[in-house]
Design a protein around this motif. Structure first.
Motif, PDB file in Angstrom:
ATOM      1  N   CYS A 165       8.835  -0.088  -6.791  1.00 50.38           N
ATOM      2  CA  CYS A 165       8.390  -1.482  -6.868  1.00 50.38           C
ATOM      3  C   CYS A 165       6.948  -1.534  -6.383  1.00 50.38           C
ATOM      4  O   CYS A 165       6.384  -0.532  -5.942  1.00 50.38           O
ATOM      5  CB  CYS A 165       9.291  -2.392  -6.020  1.00 50.38           C
ATOM      6  N   PHE A 166       6.361  -2.723  -6.474  1.00 48.90           N
ATOM      7  CA  PHE A 166       4.993  -2.939  -6.022  1.00 48.90           C
ATOM      8  C   PHE A 166       5.020  -3.987  -4.916  1.00 48.90           C
ATOM      9  O   PHE A 166       5.650  -5.035  -5.063  1.00 48.90           O
ATOM     10  CB  PHE A 166       4.099  -3.365  -7.186  1.00 48.90           C
ATOM     11  N   ILE A 167       4.366  -3.664  -3.822  1.00 46.39           N
ATOM     12  CA  ILE A 167       4.397  -4.520  -2.637  1.00 46.39           C
ATOM     13  C   ILE A 167       3.007  -5.095  -2.417  1.00 46.39           C
ATOM     14  O   ILE A 167       2.029  -4.350  -2.235  1.00 46.39           O
ATOM     15  CB  ILE A 167       4.867  -3.728  -1.407  1.00 46.39           C
ATOM     16  N   LEU A 168       2.914  -6.408  -2.464  1.00 46.14           N
ATOM     17  CA  LEU A 168       1.647  -7.107  -2.264  1.00 46.14           C
ATOM     18  C   LEU A 168       1.585  -7.604  -0.825  1.00 46.14           C
ATOM     19  O   LEU A 168       2.450  -8.348  -0.370  1.00 46.14           O
ATOM     20  CB  LEU A 168       1.542  -8.285  -3.242  1.00 46.14           C
ATOM     21  N   LEU A 169       0.569  -7.156  -0.105  1.00 44.53           N
ATOM     22  CA  LEU A 169       0.358  -7.564   1.287  1.00 44.53           C
ATOM     23  C   LEU A 169      -0.768  -8.583   1.346  1.00 44.53           C
ATOM     24  O   LEU A 169      -1.830  -8.372   0.746  1.00 44.53           O
ATOM     25  CB  LEU A 169      -0.022  -6.355   2.149  1.00 44.53           C
ATOM     26  N   ALA A 170      -0.546  -9.669   2.058  1.00 43.65           N
ATOM     27  CA  ALA A 170      -1.575 -10.702   2.197  1.00 43.65           C
ATOM     28  C   ALA A 170      -1.627 -11.159   3.655  1.00 43.65           C
ATOM     29  O   ALA A 170      -0.679 -11.746   4.166  1.00 43.65           O
ATOM     30  CB  ALA A 170      -1.276 -11.883   1.277  1.00 43.65           C
ATOM     31  N   LYS A 171      -2.741 -10.849   4.312  1.00 42.07           N
ATOM     32  CA  LYS A 171      -2.918 -11.261   5.711  1.00 42.07           C
ATOM     33  C   LYS A 171      -3.773 -12.525   5.770  1.00 42.07           C
ATOM     34  O   LYS A 171      -4.945 -12.504   5.410  1.00 42.07           O
ATOM     35  CB  LYS A 171      -3.588 -10.154   6.525  1.00 42.07           C
ATOM     36  N   PRO A 172      -3.191 -13.634   6.224  1.00 42.30           N
ATOM     37  CA  PRO A 172      -3.965 -14.881   6.345  1.00 42.30           C
ATOM     38  C   PRO A 172      -5.012 -14.777   7.441  1.00 42.30           C
ATOM     39  O   PRO A 172      -5.016 -13.837   8.247  1.00 42.30           O
ATOM     40  CB  PRO A 172      -2.897 -15.915   6.718  1.00 42.30           C
ATOM     41  N   GLY A 239       6.253 -14.151 -10.036  1.00 47.88           N
ATOM     42  CA  GLY A 239       7.336 -13.216 -10.317  1.00 47.88           C
ATOM     43  C   GLY A 239       7.823 -12.362  -9.168  1.00 47.88           C
ATOM     44  O   GLY A 239       8.582 -11.408  -9.393  1.00 47.88           O
ATOM     45  N   ALA A 240       7.432 -12.679  -7.932  1.00 44.61           N
ATOM     46  CA  ALA A 240       7.937 -11.910  -6.792  1.00 44.61           C
ATOM     47  C   ALA A 240       9.448 -12.052  -6.690  1.00 44.61           C
ATOM     48  O   ALA A 240       9.984 -13.162  -6.774  1.00 44.61           O
ATOM     49  CB  ALA A 240       7.277 -12.369  -5.494  1.00 44.61           C
ATOM     50  N   LEU A 241      10.141 -10.932  -6.512  1.00 39.82           N
ATOM     51  CA  LEU A 241      11.593 -10.975  -6.320  1.00 39.82           C
ATOM     52  C   LEU A 241      11.948 -11.551  -4.960  1.00 39.82           C
ATOM     53  O   LEU A 241      13.024 -12.118  -4.766  1.00 39.82           O
ATOM     54  CB  LEU A 241      12.187  -9.567  -6.438  1.00 39.82           C
ATOM     55  N   GLY A 254       5.090  -9.624  -0.674  1.00 42.75           N
ATOM     56  CA  GLY A 254       5.961  -9.937  -1.799  1.00 42.75           C
ATOM     57  C   GLY A 254       6.307  -8.658  -2.522  1.00 42.75           C
ATOM     58  O   GLY A 254       5.482  -7.742  -2.607  1.00 42.75           O
ATOM     59  N   ILE A 255       7.530  -8.585  -3.040  1.00 44.43           N
ATOM     60  CA  ILE A 255       7.975  -7.407  -3.782  1.00 44.43           C
ATOM     61  C   ILE A 255       8.051  -7.758  -5.267  1.00 44.43           C
ATOM     62  O   ILE A 255       8.701  -8.739  -5.653  1.00 44.43           O
ATOM     63  CB  ILE A 255       9.327  -6.899  -3.261  1.00 44.43           C
ATOM     64  N   PHE A 256       7.374  -6.947  -6.090  1.00 41.04           N
ATOM     65  CA  PHE A 256       7.267  -7.181  -7.529  1.00 41.04           C
ATOM     66  C   PHE A 256       7.784  -5.969  -8.296  1.00 41.04           C
ATOM     67  O   PHE A 256       7.614  -4.826  -7.860  1.00 41.04           O
ATOM     68  CB  PHE A 256       5.808  -7.419  -7.929  1.00 41.04           C
ATOM     69  N   LEU A 257       8.354  -6.223  -9.461  1.00 38.89           N
ATOM     70  CA  LEU A 257       8.745  -5.130 -10.346  1.00 38.89           C
ATOM     71  C   LEU A 257       7.553  -4.614 -11.139  1.00 38.89           C
ATOM     72  O   LEU A 257       7.472  -3.437 -11.462  1.00 38.89           O
ATOM     73  CB  LEU A 257       9.840  -5.601 -11.318  1.00 38.89           C
ATOM     74  N   ASN A 258       6.602  -5.516 -11.464  1.00 39.22           N
ATOM     75  CA  ASN A 258       5.464  -5.171 -12.310  1.00 39.22           C
ATOM     76  C   ASN A 258       4.154  -5.265 -11.541  1.00 39.22           C
ATOM     77  O   ASN A 258       3.889  -6.248 -10.836  1.00 39.22           O
ATOM     78  CB  ASN A 258       5.391  -6.111 -13.524  1.00 39.22           C
ATOM     79  N   LYS A 259       3.316  -4.257 -11.695  1.00 31.26           N
ATOM     80  CA  LYS A 259       2.020  -4.255 -11.021  1.00 31.26           C
ATOM     81  C   LYS A 259       1.146  -5.394 -11.518  1.00 31.26           C
ATOM     82  O   LYS A 259       0.376  -5.992 -10.739  1.00 31.26           O
ATOM     83  CB  LYS A 259       1.329  -2.908 -11.251  1.00 31.26           C
ATOM     84  N   GLU A 260       1.267  -5.723 -12.811  1.00 25.21           N
ATOM     85  CA  GLU A 260       0.449  -6.799 -13.379  1.00 25.21           C
ATOM     86  C   GLU A 260       0.726  -8.131 -12.687  1.00 25.21           C
ATOM     87  O   GLU A 260      -0.203  -8.912 -12.432  1.00 25.21           O
ATOM     88  CB  GLU A 260       0.712  -6.932 -14.886  1.00 25.21           C
ATOM     89  N   ASP A 261       1.993  -8.395 -12.372  1.00 25.94           N
ATOM     90  CA  ASP A 261       2.346  -9.643 -11.680  1.00 25.94           C
ATOM     91  C   ASP A 261       1.772  -9.656 -10.267  1.00 25.94           C
ATOM     92  O   ASP A 261       1.283 -10.689  -9.781  1.00 25.94           O
ATOM     93  CB  ASP A 261       3.868  -9.805 -11.618  1.00 25.94           C
ATOM     94  N   ALA A 262       1.815  -8.505  -9.605  1.00 21.59           N
ATOM     95  CA  ALA A 262       1.253  -8.402  -8.255  1.00 21.59           C
ATOM     96  C   ALA A 262      -0.259  -8.614  -8.294  1.00 21.59           C
ATOM     97  O   ALA A 262      -0.829  -9.288  -7.425  1.00 21.59           O
ATOM     98  CB  ALA A 262       1.587  -7.045  -7.651  1.00 21.59           C
ATOM     99  N   GLU A 263      -0.906  -8.061  -9.307  1.00 22.99           N
ATOM    100  CA  GLU A 263      -2.362  -8.206  -9.427  1.00 22.99           C
ATOM    101  C   GLU A 263      -2.754  -9.657  -9.703  1.00 22.99           C
ATOM    102  O   GLU A 263      -3.728 -10.162  -9.138  1.00 22.99           O
ATOM    103  CB  GLU A 263      -2.881  -7.299 -10.543  1.00 22.99           C
ATOM    104  N   LYS A 264      -1.997 -10.328 -10.562  1.00 17.92           N
ATOM    105  CA  LYS A 264      -2.271 -11.744 -10.863  1.00 17.92           C
ATOM    106  C   LYS A 264      -2.107 -12.591  -9.603  1.00 17.92           C
ATOM    107  O   LYS A 264      -2.927 -13.467  -9.305  1.00 17.92           O
ATOM    108  CB  LYS A 264      -1.327 -12.232 -11.965  1.00 17.92           C
TER     109      LYS A 264
END
Length: 291
Positions: A165-172, A239-241, A254-264
């Motif tokens: 999967c693809f994991i998107l990290l976002a630190k506020p 699209g995050a699961l 957030g955990i994503f199945l697709n890298k494109e969704d994580a990038e968007k």
């Protein structure tokens, strides 16, 4: 002699505070996962007996207050090593004070490097016994992968690894005081207890959607991070699961199945997050790059 180590960040797929201990610490239940974002820790032997440090990020202490320094000192004392002249260089990529165990990863990287450098041949269990005296997350950062962590974080047991999967990290931009968060738990208790058994079943079946539906961090009940709601909404809309805060925050992942969704999603998050990274799960906490 010089040894370079990739020291990986971690996220908490689940974090529950089980109880307050008499020693002032807390018993925890955590499902922890290493991710591909890493600091590079380079340890080099130098003349003399001093431990010296350098780091490419401002504001990081370069003395005995640094976890990497403490880890080296603890390693030398545990192994009765007198030849203690080393220089530790840290290239930071893991955001500081983010709930991603950046400092603990650096400490773990130093311990792993020194074990190799001094041919002490200690097992991971023995390295963890040294590390836990410095920080509760260091044992996980030494072992890494996908683990159930209990006690203060030092009791580790394997669970089945996450599927790809693809994991998107976002630190506020908002900071977090961990001490105040634990104090809020001690004074008020928690509103809701995560479904720990359900999460363990989901982990063992490797059902990514079910895992994401069970993700929960009780710190979100005590810690106010204004941007968190918007970050989660953006991730879900792309699209995050599932989404969750890591550690004591403030980083949301957030955990994503697709890298494109994580990038968007990452593009849309730029107004709400200071540090944004897309990574994948990894199977270890530290990786020696060279000698």
């Amino acid at each position: 002699m010089k040894i370079k180590v990739k020291a990986y960040a971690k996220i908490n797929l689940m974090l529950d505070i089980v109880a307050q201990r008499k020693d002032g610490y807390h018993d925890l239940f955590m499902i922890m996962q290493s991710v591909g974002l890493y600091d590079t820790v380079t340890v080099e032997k130098i003349k003399g007996k001093k431990i010296t440090l350098s780091c490419d990020e401002e504001g990081i202490p370069l003395n005995e207050k640094n976890i990497a320094y403490k880890a080296a000192d603890a390693f030398f004392k545990a192994n009765n090593i007198k030849d203690t002249g080393i220089h530790i260089d840290i290239k930071k990529r893991i955001p500081h004070a983010a709930g991603l165990a950046g400092g603990s990863a650096d400490g773990a990287g130093v311990i792993v490097a020194l074990n190799q450098m001094y041919n002490t041949n200690l097992s991971n269990k023995e390295l963890c016994q040294i590390g836990v005296k410095i920080g509760a997350d260091i044992p996980f950062c030494i072992c890494g992968g996908t683990l159930l962590a209990q006690g203060i974080g030092e009791v580790l047991n394997p669970v089945k690894p996450l599927r790809k999967c693809f994991i998107l990290l976002a630190k506020p931009k908002t900071g977090v005081n961990t001490g105040n968060a634990f104090k809020a738990f001690d004074e008020n208790g928690k509103v809701h207890t995560p479904d720990k058994l359900g999460m363990l079943y989901a982990m063992q079946s490797r059902d990514l959607e079910q895992i994401c539906s069970k993700m929960e961090n009780v710190f979100e009940q005590f810690i106010e991070v204004p941007e968190r709601v918007y970050i989660k909404e953006i991730m879900h809309s792309n699209g995050a699961l599932g989404t969750c805060m890591s550690g004591s925050g403030p980083t949301v992942f957030g955990i994503f199945l697709n890298k494109e969704d994580a990038e968007k999603s990452s593009e849309e998050l730029k107004n709400y997050a200071k540090d944004i990274h897309i990574c994948t799960p990894v199977s270890k906490g530290c990786k020696i790059e060279n000698e």
